[in-house]
Structure formats: structure tokens, C-alpha cells
Design a protein around this motif. Structure first.
Motif, PDB file in Angstrom:
ATOM      1  N   GLU A 226     -40.965  36.147  67.677  1.00 42.29           N
ATOM      2  CA  GLU A 226     -40.033  35.025  67.538  1.00 42.29           C
ATOM      3  C   GLU A 226     -38.670  35.475  67.019  1.00 42.29           C
ATOM      4  O   GLU A 226     -37.661  34.792  67.229  1.00 42.29           O
ATOM      5  CB  GLU A 226     -40.618  33.976  66.599  1.00 42.29           C
TER       6      GLU A 226
ATOM      7  N   GLU B 186     -35.984  35.612  69.575  1.00 42.08           N
ATOM      8  CA  GLU B 186     -35.527  34.351  70.141  1.00 42.08           C
ATOM      9  C   GLU B 186     -34.320  33.820  69.374  1.00 42.08           C
ATOM     10  O   GLU B 186     -33.675  32.866  69.805  1.00 42.08           O
ATOM     11  CB  GLU B 186     -36.670  33.337  70.134  1.00 42.08           C
TER      12      GLU B 186
ATOM     13  N   GLU C 260     -40.558  34.145  74.667  1.00 44.46           N
ATOM     14  CA  GLU C 260     -39.216  34.576  75.051  1.00 44.46           C
ATOM     15  C   GLU C 260     -38.807  35.824  74.289  1.00 44.46           C
ATOM     16  O   GLU C 260     -38.059  36.662  74.805  1.00 44.46           O
ATOM     17  CB  GLU C 260     -38.217  33.441  74.822  1.00 44.46           C
TER      18      GLU C 260
END
Length: 542
Positions: free
Chosen positions: A331, A334, A360
Motif C-alpha cells: 500500500e 499507492e 496497485e
């Protein structure tokens, strides 16, 4: 006829019963005996397949598709014997079987009770299939005194009477803490733990004492007296630098000798520990170092990646280097630029995972590795994210996504609805149960002649263990291969993508399976050995 060793734990959890069991199995194996290791887990889940990695750590998968406790990974790595469905059972699975029998009327109207029905089911599990083994080591999960563990302790107590005299040994692993303010090691926690064990009818034959310093002789004598074991059977289990030092360390403390003595076995051959000494020497004296970034979703609990960590260590052993791991929560990427985190690493590994959180960030890690020419290893989810990155940034499929995250206009990764396992077709749907419904266990794959991965394996036919519900969509193969992402391995029928690679990259490989599950210290998995070799070369370029 097999002899049985039951390993229990006390005082606190996470003392290392699984590692102790694996090391003892390895020592007996080094003496020429055939061993089998099994795990009894008291929790009510049918298996750990639906449990969060934050709670339970890694879910280890066997060749025959069992989702099991991570300790079975230790068993396999230390003994080389592949585990199977019959090496791990839970309270949930036992009750599931018993209730199914009750509903069918198998108990002929009788009252179904913990004793004898549950305990008999546990005993049957322990005793079945052991004809070819000299020793069966059975680890009981949890800590003595846990309410959910009582049926298991009762079952192994009964086995002490059911089996011939001298065919059962009980080993109890406890903690001996050092209290800095008092300047003393304390025996009382172990005394209380053994008292609890004896209150349910089990007298340990051997005590293994986890500690961080030598136990004074006076304290060993006290443990012997208060716990009713021979002083020679109080075995220190010291902290060591590497888990692969454990078998030799336990042998030096006399663990295997004491176990054989408890069985009344005399004249046993001495253990051949040359290969363990060799592994310890390789780990302790590396010829260099590499830094590998692991961009994952469960990095706060390293046990979630237990087999992965060990496979990287094995890759280091194969190349005589120390592998330093940089743990990065996916994370992070991101919200932040990956460059400050990844510019100094020699390889990037994106492991498996489930769900959209952090996806992502994993795609960003794959993009960084591809564009900066850093060795990249994508495993399961890590392969899927690498494919999504290539689809978006190489093939121009801007809306490429996975249906795991919701409806997708370009489902480059999608839910598998059917596949072949042996001679049987497996069928799944999105509304089905989560437990046990993934593509699980060993499946064959065909590798393209001349591909990077075929060169690494040295063959075009492999078998690897899987654990996944979503799959790269083979329909996008042509578009992606035109852009340089090669589908180098598929299922034998060509329907399911198994591996991808980039030809004009130093080392960029993604695999749908979990190669870490089959890596061993004496037989490092070729993909991990090759990945670390590429990382060494990258280190020379930096």
C-alpha cells in the motif's frame, strides 16, 4: 511396528514445537530411521485455508491439495518427505466427519460424545497409515491447558495405554525465562506447565526447555525433581542463529539419544550429520550479500511468508550469499514514489495475496522492476499484477484489471470456473464456498523450449503446487506477447497460463504457482537459486 513421539507445548505459544518436531525427525532420519510427522490442530476451522494470514501465518499446501498448518513446511524442509492430507487434522474436520456420520445414522441411535467418539476419531487419525515408518512424531498445536485442546490431550493419553508398553514417548516443550531484575532463570513456569499436563494423565518423558542462556545445574536438578523426569532428560533448547543449526544443536544436548533411551533402544547407529553441518557452515559463512525487496500485503507478520523466506535462504545457500530482506507494505506505493524504497535493492519479489488492497502498489513495484531492469520475481498474485502492469503500459489496455476486484471492462485476470485435475473436471462458481475451492495442489505445466524458465529448470515439463482462484486470461496472450511479455509456460492443454517472462530483461519471471513450497535447504528450488544469482549480478552493476 511404528513407535510414537507426542510433542506438546506449555507456558506460552510460539515456542517452536513445529521446528523442534522437524529437527527431532531429522535427527532420527540421520540415524537411518524412517520418520513421519503429523500435526493436530485444536481450532474449529476445518483447515487454515480461510484463515487470515495475520492470525495464522502461512497456509502450507501439499501435493495432494491439502491446505495445512505452516509447521508442515518445516517437516518437509527438514526431512524431505512430502506431507499429505493425512498429516494435518483440526477439531473442525473431526467434528465435521462425526456430525456427518451422526446424520447418516452411523451411530445407530447412540449418544455421540467427546469420549469416546471424538477421541477415537483422533486416535484413528494418528494410527492410520504408519506401517512403513519406524517413528511417527505427532505435534499437538496450542498450549497445555487450552480448553479446545483437551480432546487431543485425552486422545494421546489414551494411546499411551492402548499401544504396547514402551512404544510411546511424550516430549514437552516449555519456556524458562530469565528475569533481569532478579538475575535468575525461573523454573516455576515449567513446573506449573508439567503439573497441568500431569493433571490430565500425561507424564512427560523428556522436557525441552526454551531459553536464551545456559541452564545452571541446580536449576536442571530442580526441574528434574519437581517435574518427575530424569536429569539427563532435561534438554536445553537454546536460541540459535539459524533454524538450520537446530538439529546439530539438539544432538549436542543429547535429545535424540534421550528419545532412543526412553524407548529402550540400544546400539542405534550414530547420526550422520555432515549435510546439516554443511548447511550451517554455508549460512554462517557467506561469500557476499544481496538485498531483496519483498513487496507484500501481510508484511507485519513474517510467518505469513514462512516458506518464501526459507526458499530465499535456500537460494542464498545455493549461491553462497546472505540474503537480506527489505519488507515493504504494498500500500505504500499507492501513496508514494517507489524509487526511494527500491533503487538500492538487487531484486524485487512480489508474493501471493488476496483482495484489492495493495494491488496497485504491487503493480507499481512490477513497473519499477521492468523499466529499471531490476530482477523481478512475481509469485501467484505477483504474476497477475505483473501481467496487469504489462497490459496497461505495454499493450495499451488502459482498463486492464482483475475480476477479483469487481466487474472489469478488460478482465485480463479472471475467476477460473473449470479446470482439469487428473482425469476429473473441477467446476467452481463465484457464489460457492471459499474453503477448499481454489485450484489446490500439484499440477503439471509445459514450458516453451528455449524460454528463460525452461533453461532455469533444465526441462520443459514440470509439476508445481498451486493455491489460487483467479487466473490470467489466455485470451489476451497474443496482444501481450506482441509487446514482449512471453507466456512461457501453460497447463498441458494450453488453456491456463502458468508462467510469464520478458525476454529483453535481465531476469523478469512470473509464475502462477508457489515454488517456495517445494524448496529445501539441501535442494534449493531452481527458480530461487536463479533469482538470487541474478540479484548477485545486479549488485555488481549497481
Amino acid at each position: 511396528m511404528a513407535r510414537y513421539i507426542f510433542i506438546t507445548g506449555g507456558v506460552v505459544s510460539s515456542l517452536g514445537k513445529g521446528l523442534a518436531s522437524a529437527a527431532l525427525g531429522a535427527l532420527l532420519q540421520a540415524r537411518g530411521y524412517k520418520v513421519r510427522l503429523r500435526k493436530l490442530d485444536p481450532y474449529l476451522n476445518v483447515d487454515p485455508g480461510t484463515m487470515s494470514p495475520y492470525q495464522h501465518g502461512e497456509c502450507f499446501v501439499t501435493d495432494d491439495g491439502a491446505e495445512t498448518d505452516l509447521d508442515l513446511g518445516h517437516y518437509e524442509r527438514f526431512t524431505g518427505r512430502p506431507a499429505n492430507q493425512q498429516d494435518n487434522i483440526t477439531t473442525g474436520r473431526i467434528y465435521q466427519d462425526i456430525i456427518a456420520k451422526e446424520r447418516r445414522g452411523d451411530y445407530l441411535g447412540g449418544t455421540v460424545q467427546v469420549i469416546p467418539h471424538v477421541t477415537d476419531a483422533i486416535k484413528n487419525f494418528v494410527l492410520t497409515g504408519n506401517e512403513d515408518y519406524d517413528f511417527v512424531l505427532v505435534e499437538i498445536g496450542g498450549t497445555v491447558g487450552d480448553i479446545e485442546g483437551l480432546p487431543f490431550f485425552e486422545a494421546i493419553r489414551q494411546l499411551g495405554n492402548d499401544l504396547p508398553r514402551g512404544d510411546v514417548v511424550y516430549v514437552h516443550l516449555t519456556l524458562m525465562p530469565y528475569i533481569p531484575s532478579a538475575g535468575e532463570m525461573k523454573t516455576k513456569p515449567t513446573q506449573h506447565s508439567v503439573k497441568e499436563l500431569r493433571s490430565i494423565g500425561i507424564q512427560p518423558d523428556i522436557l525441552m526447555i526454551r531459553c536464551d542462556r545456559p541452564i545452571p545445574e541446580t536449576e536442571k536438578r530442580k526441574l528434574s525433581l519437581f517435574c518427575n523426569v530424569r536429569e539427563s532428560a532435561v534438554i536445553p533448547a537454546y536460541d540459535v542463529k539459524s533454524i538450520y543449526d537446530v538439529p546439530v544443536a539438539y544432538h549436542k544436548e543429547g535429545l535424540d539419544d534421550e528419545v532412543l533411551a526412553a524407548f529402550g533402544i540400544k546400539g542405534a547407529p550414530a547420526p550422520v550429520l555432515d549435510r546439516w553441518n554443511g548447511i550451517s557452515e554455508a549460512v554462517a559463512n557467506p561469500e557476499g550479500e544481496v538485498k531483496i525487496a519483498i513487496v507484500g500485503k501481510y508484511t507485519v507478520l513474517k510467518d505469513a511468508y514462512k516458506s518464501l523466506i526459507e526458499a530465499l535462504v535456500h537460494g542464498g545457500i545455493a549461491n553462497r550469499v546472505k540474503v537480506n530482506l527489505e519488507w515493504i507494505e504494498s500500500e505504500t506505493f499507492e501513496k508514494e514514489d517507489p524509487s526511494p524504497y527500491l533503487e538500492g535493492v538487487h531484486g524485487i519479489l512480489v508474493p501471493g495475496g488476496f483482495g484489492e488492497r495493495g494491488a496497485e502498489g504491487k503493480i507499481a513495484a512490477a513497473h519499477f522492476a521492468r523499466t529499471r531492469k531490476i530482477p523481478y520475481f512475481g509469485i501467484c498474485f505477483g504474476m497477475q499484477m505483473a501481467v496487469l502492469e504489462a497490459a496497461r503500459n505495454l499493450a495499451g489496455i488502459a482498463e486492464a484489471n482483475s475480476t477479483e476486484f469487481g466487474p472489469a471492462k478488460e478482465p485480463v485476470v479472471g475467476l477460473m470456473t473449470e479446470w482439469t485435475k487428473g482425469n476429473r473436471k473441477e467446476v467452481r462458481d463465484a457464489e460457492g464456498d471459499l474453503g477448499g475451492t481454489m485450484r489446490l495442489g500439484a499440477y503439471p505445466a509445459a514450458l516453451k523450449t528455449g524460454s528463460k524458465i525452461a533453461e532455469i529448470y533444465g526441462t520443459t515439463s514440470i509439476s508445481e503446487r498451486h493455491r489460487h482462484r483467479y487466473e490470467v486470461n489466455i485470451g489476451y496472450r497474443d496482444e501481450l506477447e506482441k509487446c514482449g511479455l512471453i507466456f512461457a509456460g501453460t497447463s498441458p492443454d494450453g488453456v491456463l497460463p502458468e508462467t510469464v517472462e520478458i525476454a529483453d530483461h535481465p531476469w523478469f519471471v512470473g509464475v502462477q504457482y508457489h515454488p517456495e513450497l517445494k524448496s529445501r535447504p539441501f535442494d534449493p528450488h531452481p527458480l530461487f537459486a536463479s533469482f538470487i544469482s541474478a540479484a548477485i549480478h545486479q549488485g555488481r552493476l549497481v
